[in-house]
Design an enzyme around this catalytic site. Structure first.
Site, PDB file in Angstrom:
ATOM      1  CG  ASP B 129      -1.209   1.172   1.156  1.00 44.35           C
ATOM      2  OD1 ASP B 129      -2.638   1.804   0.732  1.00 44.35           O
ATOM      3  OD2 ASP B 129      -1.322   2.178   2.302  1.00 44.35           O
ATOM      4  NE  ARG B 174     -10.439  15.147  -7.057  1.00 45.24           N
ATOM      5  CZ  ARG B 174     -11.362  14.444  -6.804  1.00 45.24           C
ATOM      6  NH1 ARG B 174     -10.362  13.755  -5.694  1.00 45.24           N
ATOM      7  NH2 ARG B 174     -12.184  14.052  -6.313  1.00 45.24           N
ATOM      8  CE  LYS B 175     -12.075   7.499  -9.877  1.00 48.74           C
ATOM      9  NZ  LYS B 175     -13.420   6.610 -11.180  1.00 48.74           N
TER      10      LYS B 175
END
Lengths: 223, 216
Positions: B129, B174-175
């Site tokens: 992550d 924004r992705k």
């Protein structure tokens, strides 16, 4: 890879449920090491709360080095420790999420609740921060992976994580109680399908779906 | 190669001295985190260590900053994966290659253990992550994980150097999508893909997001 002697009787990362246990993870406060790890957690957090103040720099390096050196002189080799830490019955106490002896672990204590669910509550401080005021997404993932593994033990069959899918719905807050819950949905042969979620302020912050595979061992399957 | 995780270095002399003190303290604390798992659980020395740490914490906690104050000014290099100032971080310091791929080498010890002699699946997920998020925000902007999928191909052993790799795959507004792996002996042990969302710039968020290295 490290060579070590795998003990004949080996501890598990959490307890298998026989219908009586309420707590499936190691209970904090049962060993001398738990208290020391607790003090270490405290200082890690205290350090994160200090200020860049020229007159009071948190310079504890020499004292900490002294403590580390003293401990280092009493350590065993990693292979000896591996054998010792896994030897015996019951539940291991060094897991990085649930282990009271591991400073990294909050630690998360999980209980049996109704309908096959397991549940625990944690409040996390600055050492676990990602975005401002929020728990690091990776820490959320670690909590969920560990909780899903505990749910597998509660269901009576565990396995190694094969796939973990996490959906983040909203930031998980720091300094607020977080409920961590998980449940095994079903299993097929060596595959286990398990879900879980993090809930804070009554809202789901992150949810997980996991696939776990039981290891093949000479005596059958085992996690 | 450029080190990407120390971009937001402190600027004033006091901040620089503070960051240095935190980093040195964290390095010793990280040793203690590891050593506690390598001594006998009933070693009487553990009582002395607990007392000494108690005194040191007492000193640090007086006076203390409020939590709100700290959150508004999260500082630098503090996260639980790459943070050199955070004792619970291994820490994983990423470097950027010419094509933008981020790499790091790390060796996990006992505090990161799950199944016997292997890295905990949750730790691998945490590392993935983080490094994916850094690939989406290499300049240290705030970024939120929306979706993370981690696949475990083979157990990841403790006490061997492993390579951690991450790269940005695609951006759409924004992705941002990123992928990465943890490789041991030339074989992929863990792979991951993630979708990350940049926060919408708002006047209220701008000062918070701009003063430190954040990631989710």
């Amino acid at each position: 890879m490290i060579t070590w002697k795998i003990p004949e009787t080996r501890k598990d990362l959490s307890r298998f449920y026989t219908g009586e246990e309420e707590c499936l993870t190691a209970l904090p406060g049962e060993s001398r090491l738990d208290d020391t790890a607790g003090q270490l957690r405290r200082i890690v957090e205290a350090l994160s709360l200090t200020n860049p103040d020229a007159d009071h720099l948190p310079s504890l390096t020499e004292q900490l080095r002294g403590i580390a050196d003293e401990l280092e002189a009493r350590t065993e080799s990693p292979s000896e420790r591996l054998t010792e830490m896994w030897e015996g019955d019951g539940v291991a106490r060094h897991d990085p999420v649930t282990g009271p002896e591991n400073t990294l672990a909050p630690p998360l204590v999980m209980h049996v609740v109704e309908d096959g669910w397991v549940e625990g509550e944690v409040t996390l401080g600055l050492p676990y921060q990602g975005p401002p005021a929020a728990v690091h997404g990776g820490v959320c993932a670690a909590l969920l992976d560990a909780a899903l593994a505990v749910a597998n033990h509660r269901a009576g069959n565990n396995g190694m994580t094969a796939k973990l899918e996490i959906s983040y719905r909203r930031p998980t807050p720091l300094y607020r109680p977080i409920t961590v819950r998980a449940k095994q949905l079903r299993y097929e042969g060596r595959k286990r399908f398990t879900i879980g979620e993090l809930v804070a302020n009554g809202e789901v912050c992150a949810s997980a779906e996991g696939l776990f595979i039981a290891r093949r061992t000479p005596s059958g399957t085992d996690g | 190669m450029t080190v990407v995780d120390n971009l937001s270095l402190p600027v004033t002399d006091v901040e620089l001295a503070y960051a240095g003190a935190l980093e040195r303290d964290a390095a010793q604390l990280r040793r203690i985190v590891d050593l506690l798992l390598r001594v006998d659980v009933d070693d009487p020395l553990l009582l002395d260590v607990a007392d000494e740490l108690d005194v040191l914490s007492e000193h640090l906690e007086n006076p203390t900053r409020t939590v709100t104050e700290t959150i508004r000014n999260p500082g630098w290099r503090h996260d639980p994966v790459s943070g050199v100032e955070n004792a619970i971080a291994p820490p994983i310091v990423l470097e950027a290659g010419p094509d933008g791929t981020l790499t790091a080498e790390v060796e996990f010890g006992l505090p990161y253990q799950g199944p016997n002699s292997f890295v905990h699946g949750g730790i691998s997920a945490m590392v993935m992550d983080h490094v994916l998020s850094v690939a989406t925000a290499p300049n240290g902007g705030t970024i939120f994980t929306a979706q993370l999928t981690v696949r475990y191909h083979r157990p990841l052993p403790l006490f061997v150097p492993v390579a951690v790799v991450a790269r940005l795959k695609e951006r759409e507004g924004r992705k941002l999508w990123a992928t990465g792996e943890i490789v041991v002996d030339g074989k992929v042990a863990v792979s991951a893909e993630g979708l990350f969302i940049e926060p919408r710039p708002t006047p209220a968020q701008a000062p918070v997001g701009s003063d430190g290295r954040e990631d989710s």
